[in-house]
Motif scaffolding. Structure first.
Motif, short mmCIF file in Angstrom:
data_model
loop_
_atom_site.label_atom_id
_atom_site.label_comp_id
_atom_site.label_asym_id
_atom_site.label_seq_id
_atom_site.Cartn_x
_atom_site.Cartn_y
_atom_site.Cartn_z
N ASP A 110 0.84 -1.19 0.00
CA ASP A 110 0.00 0.00 0.00
C ASP A 110 0.89 1.25 0.00
N PRO A 111 1.09 1.86 -1.17
CA PRO A 111 1.99 3.01 -1.26
C PRO A 111 1.55 4.18 -0.38
N GLY A 112 0.24 4.35 -0.18
CA GLY A 112 -0.24 5.44 0.68
C GLY A 112 0.22 5.23 2.11
N PHE A 113 0.11 3.99 2.57
CA PHE A 113 0.55 3.66 3.93
C PHE A 113 2.07 3.79 4.03
N ALA A 114 2.77 3.34 2.99
CA ALA A 114 4.23 3.44 2.98
C ALA A 114 4.67 4.90 3.09
N LEU A 115 3.91 5.78 2.45
CA LEU A 115 4.25 7.21 2.51
C LEU A 115 4.05 7.75 3.93
N GLU A 116 2.96 7.31 4.59
CA GLU A 116 2.74 7.73 5.98
C GLU A 116 3.91 7.28 6.86
N VAL A 117 4.38 6.05 6.62
CA VAL A 117 5.51 5.53 7.40
C VAL A 117 6.74 6.40 7.15
N ALA A 118 6.99 6.74 5.89
CA ALA A 118 8.17 7.57 5.57
C ALA A 118 8.06 8.93 6.26
N ARG A 119 6.82 9.45 6.34
CA ARG A 119 6.64 10.75 7.00
C ARG A 119 6.95 10.66 8.49
N TRP A 120 6.50 9.57 9.10
CA TRP A 120 6.81 9.38 10.53
C TRP A 120 8.31 9.20 10.73
N GLU A 121 8.96 8.52 9.82
CA GLU A 121 10.41 8.33 9.94
C GLU A 121 11.12 9.67 9.96
N ALA A 122 10.64 10.58 9.10
CA ALA A 122 11.25 11.91 9.05
C ALA A 122 10.93 12.68 10.33
N ARG A 123 9.68 12.58 10.76
CA ARG A 123 9.19 13.32 11.92
C ARG A 123 9.92 12.94 13.21
#
Lengths: 183, 230
Positions: free
Chosen positions: B39-52
């Motif tokens: 799920d690319p949308g979920f993967a993007l949320e994960v990447a955002r949290w990684e940055a955060r």
């Protein structure tokens, strides 16, 4: 840290193109931090060394997955290391974790001078401010999970609360941090 | 695939944050990892949290790893022949056995599909482009978790690669890696993907050299075929 970021970004881009020298340079630039992260999470030197190898194989194979619009290159590299170490940690049988001397702290390279430290800290100041807005025990639990790799189960035991309570504490803390950081 | 009119739910955002925090138990963590792959949308949320959350790692002071580690990593990364993805290519290896496997895959009689049992048996997918110029056969051994592919016909254009995808139901395709231009290759299917292989469809797309940059298929589908039990 912008200079370091652009240097890392360029190295990652060259690794995508299968540039071996760039990979070795990226290793030199990032391995000490990534090793420290895996060591801190796993608290076992041999396992941390093992995971660090996996991490760099992943970096070589998956450098094209780095999204420059979303994260700094250092954040992406740190995440690759954290993910590999936490995967290893969770796959372990539930075992007593070493509570004694912290290997990562004991082995750490000499710290940066006060000036460099101040620059480092300014990067994290925003999240530190947001962490301070959380109840102190919850901020501490977030840190223990993120930095020390403690699971919900371990945290629930540490704070003597039911597992579900711990999970909802941390979920709420995350949402609060997110709101604070985007404010 | 998450479109612009399809924002992540609060639950997705929280789960992505929990994954990055790392406190989830093994099973929940594995389920989230699978979701990241699909799920690319979920993967993007994960990447955002990684940055955060990344600044929380600032307190971890660097530790120089032993020199032997660098040598081992070099050997692992550069020692192997072309390795675009976490596949262990056996290109050219196996000689006759691999060649006869290919012949079996292309010339063998198709068997009627058996009722789905993801955990066992041999599965094949015979992908041929509509104009017949590109052929790729994949044989999956569910018992060992290994997939062997055999590539024939026209090679991709210069600067392009064929990439193999696993498609299960409505979920986003999962990349299985970049294909060699000719010959045979074998790869282990990661444990978390194995339950998805049965009844799935395999497809090859035409991607930039080294594979799709974002982990999401970008090029046209060259050929596709369901996996069927043999």
């Amino acid at each position: 840290m912008a200079g370091q970021d652009s240097e890392l970004s360029e190295l990652i881009a060259r690794v995508v193109l299968r540039d071996r020298q760039a990979f070795l340079d990226l290793y030199s630039a990032s391995a000490p931090k990534l090793f420290a992260i895996t060591l801190r999470l796993l608290k076992d030197r041999a396992e941390a060394e093992d995971v660090l190898q996996e991490v760099f194989v992943k970096i070589w194979n998956n450098a094209d997955r780095y999204l420059p619009d979303v994260a700094s290159p250092a954040a992406w590299l740190n995440a690759v290391a954290r993910n590999a170490a936490i995967d290893r940690l969770r796959a372990r049988r539930p075992a007593a974790r070493s509570e004694g001397l912290d290997a990562a702290e004991r082995l750490a390279d000499p710290g940066p001078g006060p000036e460099a430290e101040a620059i480092l800290r300014s990067e994290g100041r925003r999240i530190e401010t947001c962490m301070e807005e959380l109840p102190s025990d919850r901020a501490e639990a977030v840190r223990r999970a993120y930095v020390e790799g403690e699971s919900y189960l371990e945290l629930a035991e540490r704070y003597a609360v039911p597992l579900n309570t711990m999970r909802s504490w941390l979920r709420r803390s995350l949402i609060q941090l997110r709101a604070c950081l985007s404010a | 695939m998450t479109g612009p009119g399809d924002p992540p739910t609060d639950e997705d955002v929280a789960l992505a944050g929990e994954y990055v925090l790392g406190a989830l138990a093994l099973e929940d963590r594995q389920a989230a990892a699978l979701r990241i792959a699909r799920d690319p949308g979920f993967a993007l949320e994960v990447a955002r949290w990684e940055a955060r959350l990344d600044p929380l790692a600032e307190e971890v002071r660097p530790v120089t790893p032993p020199a032997r580690l660098r040598r081992r990593i070099e050997a692992r990364v550069f020692g192997a022949p072309r390795q675009a993805r976490p596949w262990s290519w056996l290109v050219g290896a196996g000689g006759l056995a691999a060649a006869s496997l290919a012949a079996t895959l292309w010339l063998g009689q198709p068997q009627p599909p058996a009722p789905g049992q993801g955990g066992e048996g041999l599965w094949i997918s015979d992908m041929v482009s509509p104009d017949g110029t590109v052929r790729l056969a994949a044989l999956y051994d569910a018992d060992s978790g290994e997939m062997r592919v055999s590539v024939g016909g026209a090679a991709p254009a210069t600067g392009r690669d064929f990439e193999l995808w696993l498609i299960q139901g409505e979920a986003a395709p999962i990349s299985l890696g970049v294909m060699p231009h000719q010959g045979q290759a074998a790869m282990p299917i990661p444990e978390d993907l194995r339950p998805l292989v049965a009844e799935a469809t395999l497809a090859i797309t035409d991607e930039p050299e080294g594979g799709s940059p974002g982990g999401v298929a970008t090029g046209p589908v060259v050929a596709a075929a369901p996996l069927r039990r043999i």
